[in-house]
Design an enzyme around this catalytic site. Sequence first.
Site, mmCIF file in Angstrom:
data_model
loop_
_atom_site.group_PDB
_atom_site.id
_atom_site.type_symbol
_atom_site.label_atom_id
_atom_site.label_comp_id
_atom_site.label_asym_id
_atom_site.label_seq_id
_atom_site.Cartn_x
_atom_site.Cartn_y
_atom_site.Cartn_z
ATOM 1 N N HIS A 198 2.654 11.430 92.498
ATOM 2 C CA HIS A 198 2.119 10.103 92.191
ATOM 3 C C HIS A 198 0.590 10.135 92.217
ATOM 4 O O HIS A 198 0.002 10.996 92.876
ATOM 5 C CB HIS A 198 2.566 9.080 93.249
ATOM 6 C CG HIS A 198 4.024 8.770 93.240
ATOM 7 N ND1 HIS A 198 4.790 8.789 94.388
ATOM 8 C CD2 HIS A 198 4.861 8.425 92.232
ATOM 9 C CE1 HIS A 198 6.032 8.458 94.083
ATOM 10 N NE2 HIS A 198 6.107 8.232 92.781
ATOM 11 N N CYS B 133 3.536 5.558 101.227
ATOM 12 C CA CYS B 133 4.893 5.370 100.688
ATOM 13 C C CYS B 133 5.795 4.543 101.594
ATOM 14 O O CYS B 133 6.787 3.975 101.140
ATOM 15 C CB CYS B 133 5.596 6.712 100.487
ATOM 16 S SG CYS B 133 4.662 7.937 99.618
#
Length: 292
Positions: A182, A269
């Site tokens: 990401h 996250c």
Amino acid sequence: MQGERYSESDNYFNYAVCRTPGANFADGITSKDGGEPIDYGKALEQHARYVDTLRDLGISVTVLQPDARFPDGCFVEDTAVVLEKGAMITNPGDVRRRGEAEVIYAEIDSIKPTARMTLPGTLDGGDVLRIRDHFYIGVSNRSKANGKLPPRTNEKGVRQLVDFLRSHGFEASFVEVDSVLHLKTGITYVGKNTVVGLDEFVNHAAFSQYKKIVVPPEEPNAANVLFVNDALIMHAGNPKTEAKLRAYGFDVRAIPMSEFEKMDGGVTCLSIPMQTQERLESKPAQRADRTL
Ligand code: GLY
């Protein structure tokens, strides 16, 4: 920054959603196959410490129960993009993670108006980096990656998010992401107009206006830092980056994250921080009246 009062109220949160890793956490998606096995007991301890750290910073945390259908469910960040006055529930890019967002939708929709992304648009919240009123969105381009990093955020997902952001008065730009999972695996914002991350991201033209802290190659997990309530939560075990952040005068909380690192996860996250209505009405409150 000596002498200036430091506070960025966009990064000041009073509420967050987290989700406990389930007993089958080790069955989640990872590019690190063949590495050290997951110690589930340790994952629970590390998660509890993470939640305690948020609470210590004045954030009220709801910890959702795991769901055996979604071994990656603790990585709640990927399921939503939350603004001050609204939220968008995403379609995580890996089909195995699609249903994770249902319980998150129910939780966030009770707090602020919540839109839903529609397929075939996909987007992982880990690809969305907010710096004050601008959003950088990582678009998966796996041209350089090995097959272990399938694409997560596609152009149709990005388009829907950009429309949503514009409807709230925010602008966005794009960064191609091909070497890491990401965008926020590679770069994060730590306040004081400073980004921290891997050389290829920090020195990308898109981030030229920021001060830069490049993490050394042996500390890649230090690129993922969670900036909340004037503090930085980072992965323990990255002494060079930790020392640099402390030297800048940041309030650093380094916590063990080894079990989540094995599953390609990081500190950003594990939570969806947000401001509830009470917090928005009381702005610009600060955790402490500090001078840095
Ligand atoms: N294990 C986190 C992810 O691949 O989405």
